[in-house]
Design a protein around this motif. Structure first.
Motif, PDB file in Angstrom:
ATOM      1  N   ALA A 109      25.610  34.602 -38.820  1.00 61.45           N
ATOM      2  CA  ALA A 109      25.530  33.771 -37.607  1.00 61.45           C
ATOM      3  C   ALA A 109      26.647  34.143 -36.632  1.00 61.45           C
ATOM      4  CB  ALA A 109      25.614  32.293 -37.968  1.00 61.45           C
ATOM      5  N   GLU A 110      27.820  34.406 -37.167  1.00 63.40           N
ATOM      6  CA  GLU A 110      28.940  34.768 -36.283  1.00 63.40           C
ATOM      7  C   GLU A 110      28.788  36.187 -35.763  1.00 63.40           C
ATOM      8  OE1 GLU A 110      32.934  33.582 -37.679  1.00 63.40           O
ATOM      9  OE2 GLU A 110      31.800  32.551 -39.249  1.00 63.40           O
ATOM     10  N   ALA A 111      28.327  37.088 -36.644  1.00 68.01           N
ATOM     11  CA  ALA A 111      28.175  38.489 -36.231  1.00 68.01           C
ATOM     12  C   ALA A 111      27.142  38.603 -35.108  1.00 68.01           C
ATOM     13  CB  ALA A 111      27.771  39.344 -37.427  1.00 68.01           C
ATOM     14  N   ILE A 112      26.017  37.955 -35.276  1.00 72.40           N
ATOM     15  CA  ILE A 112      24.937  38.128 -34.291  1.00 72.40           C
ATOM     16  C   ILE A 112      25.282  37.419 -32.980  1.00 72.40           C
ATOM     17  CG2 ILE A 112      23.458  36.198 -35.075  1.00 72.40           C
ATOM     18  CD1 ILE A 112      22.325  39.703 -33.858  1.00 72.40           C
ATOM     19  N   ARG A 113      26.050  36.343 -33.086  1.00 74.64           N
ATOM     20  CA  ARG A 113      26.476  35.655 -31.852  1.00 74.64           C
ATOM     21  C   ARG A 113      27.358  36.583 -31.006  1.00 74.64           C
ATOM     22  NH1 ARG A 113      29.197  31.156 -33.821  1.00 74.64           N
ATOM     23  NH2 ARG A 113      27.256  30.329 -34.641  1.00 74.64           N
ATOM     24  N   ALA A 114      28.183  37.374 -31.686  1.00 70.82           N
ATOM     25  CA  ALA A 114      29.057  38.303 -30.955  1.00 70.82           C
ATOM     26  C   ALA A 114      28.275  39.505 -30.410  1.00 70.82           C
ATOM     27  CB  ALA A 114      30.177  38.786 -31.879  1.00 70.82           C
ATOM     28  N   VAL A 115      27.316  39.993 -31.201  1.00 69.00           N
ATOM     29  CA  VAL A 115      26.614  41.228 -30.816  1.00 69.00           C
ATOM     30  C   VAL A 115      25.512  40.953 -29.791  1.00 69.00           C
ATOM     31  CG1 VAL A 115      25.175  43.110 -31.706  1.00 69.00           C
ATOM     32  CG2 VAL A 115      27.161  42.354 -33.004  1.00 69.00           C
ATOM     33  N   LEU A 116      24.778  39.860 -29.999  1.00 68.99           N
ATOM     34  CA  LEU A 116      23.681  39.505 -29.075  1.00 68.99           C
ATOM     35  C   LEU A 116      23.897  38.075 -28.578  1.00 68.99           C
ATOM     36  CD1 LEU A 116      20.236  40.661 -30.626  1.00 68.99           C
ATOM     37  CD2 LEU A 116      21.589  41.804 -28.867  1.00 68.99           C
ATOM     38  N   PRO A 117      24.857  37.871 -27.689  1.00 71.48           N
ATOM     39  CA  PRO A 117      25.162  36.492 -27.271  1.00 71.48           C
ATOM     40  C   PRO A 117      23.971  35.781 -26.638  1.00 71.48           C
ATOM     41  CG  PRO A 117      26.457  38.094 -26.006  1.00 71.48           C
ATOM     42  CD  PRO A 117      25.751  38.863 -27.069  1.00 71.48           C
ATOM     43  N   GLU A 118      23.051  36.555 -26.067  1.00 72.52           N
ATOM     44  CA  GLU A 118      21.884  35.917 -25.437  1.00 72.52           C
ATOM     45  C   GLU A 118      20.673  35.911 -26.338  1.00 72.52           C
ATOM     46  OE1 GLU A 118      21.584  37.639 -21.554  1.00 72.52           O
ATOM     47  OE2 GLU A 118      23.585  36.906 -21.069  1.00 72.52           O
ATOM     48  N   GLY A 119      20.850  36.338 -27.595  1.00 73.42           N
ATOM     49  CA  GLY A 119      19.740  36.365 -28.542  1.00 73.42           C
ATOM     50  C   GLY A 119      18.828  37.555 -28.295  1.00 73.42           C
ATOM     51  N   GLY A 120      17.694  37.575 -28.984  1.00 71.15           N
ATOM     52  CA  GLY A 120      16.744  38.674 -28.835  1.00 71.15           C
ATOM     53  C   GLY A 120      16.161  39.075 -30.172  1.00 71.15           C
ATOM     54  N   ARG A 121      15.363  40.138 -30.108  1.00 68.38           N
ATOM     55  CA  ARG A 121      14.677  40.593 -31.311  1.00 68.38           C
ATOM     56  C   ARG A 121      15.539  41.618 -32.064  1.00 68.38           C
ATOM     57  NH1 ARG A 121       8.335  42.089 -31.314  1.00 68.38           N
ATOM     58  NH2 ARG A 121       8.319  43.431 -33.123  1.00 68.38           N
ATOM     59  N   VAL A 122      15.605  41.428 -33.376  1.00 72.70           N
ATOM     60  CA  VAL A 122      16.428  42.285 -34.225  1.00 72.70           C
ATOM     61  C   VAL A 122      15.524  43.049 -35.182  1.00 72.70           C
ATOM     62  CG1 VAL A 122      18.185  42.262 -36.046  1.00 72.70           C
ATOM     63  CG2 VAL A 122      18.395  40.701 -34.092  1.00 72.70           C
ATOM     64  N   ALA A 123      15.647  44.385 -35.199  1.00 73.21           N
ATOM     65  CA  ALA A 123      14.867  45.218 -36.122  1.00 73.21           C
ATOM     66  C   ALA A 123      15.740  45.593 -37.321  1.00 73.21           C
ATOM     67  CB  ALA A 123      14.403  46.485 -35.407  1.00 73.21           C
ATOM     68  N   VAL A 124      15.183  45.415 -38.539  1.00 68.79           N
ATOM     69  CA  VAL A 124      15.928  45.728 -39.768  1.00 68.79           C
ATOM     70  C   VAL A 124      15.152  46.797 -40.538  1.00 68.79           C
ATOM     71  CG1 VAL A 124      16.862  44.797 -41.928  1.00 68.79           C
ATOM     72  CG2 VAL A 124      16.818  43.360 -39.871  1.00 68.79           C
ATOM     73  N   PRO A 125      15.544  48.080 -40.432  1.00 72.25           N
ATOM     74  CA  PRO A 125      14.837  49.138 -41.156  1.00 72.25           C
ATOM     75  C   PRO A 125      15.477  49.546 -42.482  1.00 72.25           C
ATOM     76  CG  PRO A 125      16.024  50.082 -39.301  1.00 72.25           C
ATOM     77  CD  PRO A 125      16.457  48.659 -39.429  1.00 72.25           C
ATOM     78  N   GLY A 126      16.304  48.698 -43.071  1.00 72.75           N
ATOM     79  CA  GLY A 126      16.780  48.956 -44.432  1.00 72.75           C
ATOM     80  C   GLY A 126      18.094  49.696 -44.480  1.00 72.75           C
ATOM     81  N   GLY A 127      18.427  50.302 -45.680  1.00 70.68           N
ATOM     82  CA  GLY A 127      17.650  50.384 -46.915  1.00 70.68           C
ATOM     83  C   GLY A 127      17.643  49.137 -47.789  1.00 70.68           C
ATOM     84  N   ARG A 128      17.567  49.374 -49.096  1.00 70.63           N
ATOM     85  CA  ARG A 128      17.279  48.297 -50.032  1.00 70.63           C
ATOM     86  C   ARG A 128      18.278  47.148 -49.957  1.00 70.63           C
ATOM     87  NH1 ARG A 128      19.621  47.316 -54.541  1.00 70.63           N
ATOM     88  NH2 ARG A 128      20.413  49.436 -54.723  1.00 70.63           N
ATOM     89  N   GLN A 129      19.571  47.466 -49.989  1.00 68.96           N
ATOM     90  CA  GLN A 129      20.558  46.372 -49.978  1.00 68.96           C
ATOM     91  C   GLN A 129      20.471  45.566 -48.694  1.00 68.96           C
ATOM     92  OE1 GLN A 129      24.731  47.709 -51.015  1.00 68.96           O
ATOM     93  NE2 GLN A 129      23.679  49.645 -51.102  1.00 68.96           N
ATOM     94  N   VAL A 130      20.116  46.248 -47.602  1.00 68.23           N
ATOM     95  CA  VAL A 130      20.000  45.555 -46.321  1.00 68.23           C
ATOM     96  C   VAL A 130      18.740  44.670 -46.338  1.00 68.23           C
ATOM     97  CG1 VAL A 130      19.913  45.850 -43.820  1.00 68.23           C
ATOM     98  CG2 VAL A 130      21.141  47.516 -45.223  1.00 68.23           C
TER      99      VAL A 130
END
Ligand SMILES: NC(=O)c1ccc[n+]([C@@H]2O[C@H](COP(=O)([O-])OP(=O)(O)OC[C@H]3O[C@@H](n4cnc5c(N)ncnc54)[C@H](OP(=O)(O)O)[C@@H]3O)[C@@H](O)[C@H]2O)c1
Length: 187
Positions: free
Chosen positions: A93-114
């Motif tokens: 929650a803290e990381a994404i608030r800093a990286v995308l303060p206005e929100g938006g769509r996030v793509a997660v292409p892996g790998g397994r641990q991710v």
């Protein structure tokens, strides 16, 4: 809090693997139609979240905004090539608030641990592509839970996602895509 929509993307074999026993993606899991679909999805996303190895293996000619997971990060920092994040040191929650303060769509292409980590954080959608009829012996599964004999579909279902229609991306293999979406619609 600004809305963030999390989408996972994987192409898997019949036995739910994303890579072979040596950690490499086998040729049988590389497909042009899947790649084109995936690239179009990345173009729609504000951020790509990936493991360090995937980041190092895939150059970023389009200069898409990336968040790279690594235990080498002190928490979250902006380096020349990307944001770097260590989830053991800073909550999502803290990381994404800093990286995308206005929100938006996030793509997660892996790998397994991710992929595993975001099962806990919560996917809004998971784009599960299958190279049907392909087996990758002793490979790396898309989710760790698949090692215990659960299919990717069972894992997604247990995470509260529901499948859409199976679309054929490439009839030759065939390669098919099923988009699993959060059932409650509350996130
Ligand atoms: N078929 C598919 O759809 C698909 C999707 C993704 C990947 N792949 C393939 O899968 C193979 C394997 O990828 P991979 O899983 O080994 O590599 P990866 O996820 O790209 O990178 C793994 C690294 O990411 C960091 N990391 C991941 N989760 C973390 C966490 N929770 N906390 C801190 N750091 C974390 C660690 O970096 P540090 O060592 O710096 O701590 C870890 O060593 C590759 O061949 C790739 O091409 C296939």
């Amino acid at each position: 809090m600004p809305r963030v929509e999390i989408h996972g993307y994987a192409i898997v074999s019949d036995n739910d693997c994303i890579a072979d026993a040596s950690g490499q993606m086998p040729a049988a899991l590389r497909n042009e139609a899947d790649w084109a679909t995936f690239q179009a999805e990345l173009n729609r996303s504000a951020l790509t979240v990936l493991g360090r190895l995937g980041h190092e293996a895939h150059p970023n000619p389009k200069k898409r905004l990336r968040l790279v997971l690594s235990s080498s990060s002190a928490g979250l920092e902006r380096r020349a090539d990307a944001w770097w994040w260590n989830p053991a040191r800073l909550a999502w929650a803290e990381a994404i608030r800093a990286v995308l303060p206005e929100g938006g769509r996030v793509a997660v292409p892996g790998g397994r641990q991710v992929f595993d980590l975001f099962l806990g954080i919560g996917y809004d959608a998971f784009h599960l592509t299958r190279a049907e009829g392909i087996l990758v012996p002793d490979g790396i599964p898309v989710f760790s839970e698949c090692r215990g004999g659960r299919s990717a579909e069972q894992v997604l279902s247990a995470a509260g996602l529901k499948p859409g229609e199976r679309q054929v991306l490439d009839p030759a293999v065939p390669v098919t895509l099923t988009i699993w979406r959060r059932a409650d619609g509350n996130r």
